[in-house]
Design a protein around this motif. Structure first.
Motif, mmCIF file in Angstrom:
data_model
loop_
_atom_site.group_PDB
_atom_site.id
_atom_site.type_symbol
_atom_site.label_atom_id
_atom_site.label_comp_id
_atom_site.label_asym_id
_atom_site.label_seq_id
_atom_site.Cartn_x
_atom_site.Cartn_y
_atom_site.Cartn_z
ATOM 1 N N LEU A 1 -4.526 -1.923 19.188
ATOM 2 C CA LEU A 1 -5.331 -3.135 19.106
ATOM 3 C C LEU A 1 -4.670 -4.185 18.246
ATOM 4 C CD1 LEU A 1 -8.072 -2.477 20.464
ATOM 5 C CD2 LEU A 1 -9.099 -3.324 18.394
ATOM 6 N N CYS B 1 -1.772 -5.724 19.932
ATOM 7 C CA CYS B 1 -2.145 -6.749 20.906
ATOM 8 C C CYS B 1 -2.580 -8.030 20.228
ATOM 9 C CB CYS B 1 -3.293 -6.222 21.785
ATOM 10 S SG CYS B 1 -2.742 -4.982 22.933
ATOM 11 N N LEU C 1 0.380 -9.810 19.069
ATOM 12 C CA LEU C 1 1.056 -10.423 20.211
ATOM 13 C C LEU C 1 0.401 -11.742 20.583
ATOM 14 C CD1 LEU C 1 2.014 -7.845 22.957
ATOM 15 C CD2 LEU C 1 3.043 -10.091 22.667
ATOM 16 N N LEU C 2 -0.928 -11.689 20.658
ATOM 17 C CA LEU C 2 -1.708 -12.873 21.021
ATOM 18 C C LEU C 2 -1.463 -13.991 20.032
ATOM 19 C CD1 LEU C 2 -3.828 -13.286 23.291
ATOM 20 C CD2 LEU C 2 -5.564 -13.052 21.557
ATOM 21 N N LEU D 1 -4.018 -12.038 29.327
ATOM 22 C CA LEU D 1 -3.771 -11.132 28.213
ATOM 23 C C LEU D 1 -5.098 -10.621 27.649
ATOM 24 C CD1 LEU D 1 -1.373 -10.083 26.613
ATOM 25 C CD2 LEU D 1 -1.712 -11.940 24.997
ATOM 26 N N VAL E 1 -6.571 -6.823 26.871
ATOM 27 C CA VAL E 1 -6.967 -6.432 25.511
ATOM 28 C C VAL E 1 -8.427 -5.990 25.490
ATOM 29 C CG1 VAL E 1 -7.384 -7.298 23.187
ATOM 30 C CG2 VAL E 1 -5.290 -7.895 24.353
ATOM 31 N N VAL F 1 -9.910 -2.460 24.250
ATOM 32 C CA VAL F 1 -10.891 -2.319 23.181
ATOM 33 C C VAL F 1 -12.068 -1.488 23.671
ATOM 34 C CG1 VAL F 1 -12.584 -3.548 21.785
ATOM 35 C CG2 VAL F 1 -10.287 -4.455 22.002
#
Lengths: 259, 325, 321
Positions: free
Chosen positions: B8, B11, B14-15, C301, C305, C309
């Motif tokens: 998590l 990510c 990354l975002l 994206l 994600v 989650v």
């Protein structure tokens, strides 16, 4: 016995000489047995013996070609699953008809929510409190230990799931439960849980037809043993009259040796 | 659970990483610089708007203003209005925008006026007289009607068509419709009937099929006006396939390398350009002049029509290659 | 610790965290993101999208898809001014007829899925193309102007107050409350979950799965009609491309909000959060002057994600039921 006359016996269900064919195939060739009130009958037999056909007849899905079915002494014709469930038959199939992602109490009243809803126009609103409470009661009545009826069914063990399915059937007035392979694919501990539930159900006056390949499991809890083979009743013995070995042999060899 | 948390955070990083470099630039940008938004109703990667954007960028660096150029993903009036609303929320120094639909822009433009944010219209606008039209300072762009007229006049100067047609690839686009009207009116004056085609050109294969069908069923049409590069491109291909290049006189609007080549080889009679580089460049320039000194031109600033044909195409070819036209 | 567990158990937590993160990032980035103008801008986009998405979420929970919502939106929003202009139909009658058309389309989709046993993905994909085609045919590709002077009626659907808030926000609240209650507090809602999670078991228990789904198809089409009318109220004209591409945004919002593509799992609140996120990203990027291509990349994206989650917090949900 004439139609309408009630016998004084303790028999809940009497199946008399049921025959059923599908085209050339004779599935049932004269099956007879009795299920008493508050008793567990084990229905045994190898694959193809006719167990599923018999169950479907008792569920009102098929009609027998000949023979009689007596419920509480009265002759009945089961024309549909609705007829069967109205009388008091409740079948718990192997897949349980449970929705994994939903909670226990939602599953308990699935399709029968009207028991725990209040109406407003065309809408039925769920009374969550009542549903949870009644579900908890139904479950506790059969001695099943669950932390909360809000838990989703997929979090339960196989044994708990099976037990809850049984509790559901009992709660909605099932007088005769037909359990199709309730303990297959269960661990020892889970099996015990289910067998205990079945025993508790009997305690509360419900009868059970217990279909299984596992003779040992059936022997733990059944009062009678009915063995089918090639569409015929090969044996109908009470617990006292027989033992596991004999029943095993009967199932394996089918007809009693006659040649 | 632990593994998922790591995944998590990976990510999330990354975002953030994807956004930060771009964002860092925005926040780091001097707060003193004037922020000017440009909003168009099409994709910024469209070659037409790419030239326009070059004009914007060249002027933005020349005048040291912060340019924020926005465009929609597809031709969408509604999307453009949403962008305009967002631009207003950022309280910029000024907004440069196309106005392809007066009714849709009425309320947002009035709000901009009430908020004291100057708006310059470019490329296409509500051309009603000042008391009736939606509020904007002034217009920089081509005169579409004149452009259509000039296209018709050019064709009439080389031959008298039996039947004519013009192809609007974005029906409802007031600018394109004005071009078509200029053409049709001029043709009518010469006594020539002109059909108007309205199929979209986003899918070239489908559009080609539609045009082929039309030309085959209307064999007398020998003059075609394609009001933009997409239909021009498709028309060139279709005429080639039907072997009608030269027999059907083709004239277009706007300029792309493909059209330049076609003019040189003679398969395209000419094209009317609106010099959109100027629309971008002058847009920024006039906005800066207005913000600094309050200058407002007396009327629209016309960047077109300008006819490009065999006579002058050689001179502008280098310009097209460099992205100025 | 139990509070965190409870939080993690909720389907909407992922979307909530994402929404807060997106809002936080943009607020830090540019101060005007939190201005009234910006917020009202976000809410308008969110409301229009969410009214569609909420209904589609319920349908997805029941195990079906509706890819036609964008086209039905386009058709119903075009129908109103067309009827008024070409056939001199009174505004109120035009609105009623537009809704009737939407109901009919929803019913048609539901019946095709049920009777012909074609997957809803296919039926509504066909619907997407067919109804959009009808829109192009009746408009010939041209936008249709909404006759002015009918202010009062269309203001019911969309009206911008002086502080910037739009009536459509109220409609969003109505939609949210109505569908939330329908899903979680009624018998019908129990049937929705059951139909999507385990169709066989649901049927075995007597749940009228087909009827549930048909009703939901009608609701999604009606919601598309509603969203279409809100747009008619907002803009002075309706172009033939109105609503194009919304079907995927709606599904993206639902997935970000926790709805499962395989049915049985979903949240109305999560979907609204998903729409809010989409609105914030669109607006935030525009304010910052960033090309809208980043928008599509970021949404893509975000979907992945969000699903990650939701997967990682799955077992908390199972325990809590």
């Amino acid at each position: 016995m004439h139609d309408g006359e009630v016998s004084g016996s303790s028999a809940l269900l009497e199946v008399k000489d049921i025959k059923k064919s599908f085209g050339q195939v004779r599935a049932l060739n004269g099956v007879s047995f009795t299920v008493d009130k508050a008793s567990v009958v084990g229905l045994l037999g190898d694959n193809g013996a006719g167990k599923s056909t018999l169950i479907r007849i008792l569920n009102g899905i098929y009609s027998p070609d000949s023979g009689e079915i007596l419920w509480n002494g009265r002759s009945v014709h089961l024309r549909s699953p609705r007829d069967a469930s109205n009388l008091g038959f409740a079948t718990v199939y192997q897949d349980l008809a449970m929705i994994d992602q939903l909670s226990i109490y939602r599953n308990m009243f699935l399709g029968r929510e009207q028991h725990v809803t209040w109406k407003l126009g065309p809408f039925r609103f769920l009374s969550h409190q009542r549903a949870k409470r009644e579900a908890a009661d139904a479950v506790a009545a059969l001695g099943i230990k669950i932390k909360s009826t809000e838990t989703s069914v997929e979090a339960l063990s196989g044994g708990q799931r099976q037990s809850i399915a049984i509790a559901r059937a009992v709660h909605f007035g099932g007088e005769l439960l037909i359990l199709d392979e309730p303990t297959s694919a269960l661990s020892l501990r889970q099996t015990k849980q289910v067998l205990d539930t079945i025993a508790n159900a009997r305690e509360r006056g419900t009868s059970v037809i217990f279909i299984s390949h596992n003779i040992g499991h059936v022997f733990e809890v059944a009062d009678r043993f009915v063995v089918l083979s090639h569409g015929e009743t090969v044996a109908d013995l009470s617990r006292i009259e027989t033992d596991e070995n004999q029943v095993s042999r009967l199932v394996r060899e089918g007809r009693a040796v006659e040649r | 659970m632990k593994i998922s948390l790591t995944l998590l955070s990976a990510c999330a990083t990354l975002l953030a990483a994807a956004l930060l470099p771009v964002g860092g630039v925005a926040t780091a940008a001097a707060k003193d610089k004037l922020v000017i938004y440009s909003i168009v109703h099409g994709t910024l990667s469209d070659p037409f708007w790419a030239v326009y954007r070059k004009g914007l960028q060249d002027a933005a660096s020349a005048y040291d203003v912060e340019l924020r150029a926005l465009g929609t993903e597809v031709h969408s009036v509604q999307g453009e209005v949403d962008l305009f609303n967002s631009a207003l929320a950022a309280k910029p120094a000024g907004i440069i925008t196309t106005i392809p639909d007066a009714a849709a822009f009425q309320e947002p433009l009035e709000r901009a006026k009430a908020a004291g944010i100057p708006v310059i219209a470019i490329n296409v606008t509500d051309s009603r007289p000042k008391p009736e039209r939606v509020p904007y300072l002034f217009y920089i762009g081509g005169d579409e009607y004149l452009g259509g007229q000039e296209a018709a006049q050019k064709v009439l100067s080389v031959k008298k068509p039996v039947e004519a047609a013009c192809w609007i690839h974005e029906p409802g686009h007031t600018g394109l419709e004005a071009r078509a009207k200029g053409w049709t009116d001029e043709m009518q004056k010469a006594g020539i009937k002109s059909d108007t085609l309205t199929f979209r050109a986003n899918n070239p294969t489908e559009a080609a099929g539609a045009l082929k069908g039309f030309l085959t069923s209307h064999p007398n049409v020998d003059a075609l006006f394609a009001v933009g590069p997409p239909p021009a491109s498709v028309a060139l291909e279709v005429l080639n396939e039907l072997g009608k290049t030269g027999k059907v006189t083709l004239i277009s609007f706007d300029l792309t390398p493909e059209q330049v080549d076609a003019i040189r080889t003679g398969s395209l009679l000419g094209t009317i350009e609106q010099q959109q580089y100027l629309q971008g460049y002058l847009g920024i320039e006039f906005m800066k002049l207005y913000l600094d000194h309050g200058f407002v031109p007396g009327g629209s600033v016309l960047t077109g029509p300008n006819l490009v044909d065999k006579a002058n195409v050689a001179t502008i070819q280098a310009q097209v290659a460099a992205g100025f036209r | 610790m139990t509070f965190i567990r409870l939080l993690l158990a909720r389907l909407e937590t992922g979307a909530l965290l994402s929404a807060l993160a997106v809002a936080g990032i943009f607020a830090l980035w540019t101060s005007s993101f939190l201005s009234l103008e910006s917020i009202t801008s976000i809410l308008i986009v969110t409301s229009e999208l969410a009214i569609l998405a909420i209904a589609v979420t319920l349908l997805m929970i029941a195990g079906e898809f509706d890819l036609s919502v964008g086209s039905v939106l386009g058709l119903s929003s075009v129908a109103v001014p067309l009827m008024m202009v070409n056939y001199r139909v009174a505004p109120l009658a035009a609105v009623v007829i537009a809704f009737a058309i939407a109901i009919g389309i929803g019913f048609l989709h539901g019946t095709l899925v049920r009777r012909l046993r074609i997957p809803s993905f296919i039926v509504t994909l066909g619907g997407l193309l067919f109804w959009r085609g009808i829109v192009f045919v009746v408009t010939q590709g041209f936008p249709v102007k909404v006759p002015r002077g009918n202010g009062a009626l269309f203001d019911v659907f969309s009206y911008r107050f002086t502080n910037g808030f739009d009536v459509s926000l109220l409609w969003l609240i109505v939609w949210f409350v109505a569908f939330y209650v329908l899903l979680t507090q009624t018998q019908f809602g129990n049937w929705i979950y059951a139909s999507g999670a385990n169709e066989r078991a649901a049927r075995a228990m007597g749940v009228p799965v087909d009827r549930v789904r048909t009703i939901l198809f009608v609701l999604t089409s009606v919601s598309a009609g509603m969203a279409g009318l809100i747009q008619v109220g907002r803009f002075g004209s309706v172009d033939a491309t109105r609503g194009q591409g919304l079907e995927l945004e709606v599904i993206a919002a639902s997935v970000i909000g926790g709805t499962s593509l395989s049915g049985g799992v979903g949240s109305v609140g999560g979907t609204v959060l998903g729409c809010l996120i989409i609105g914030m990203i669109r607006n935030g990027l525009a304010i910052a002057g960033i090309s809208s291509y980043w928008y599509t990349a970021i949404i893509g994206l975000l979907i992945v994600v969000a699903v990650l989650v939701n997967k990682s917090t799955e077992h908390f949900r199972k325990a809590a039921g």
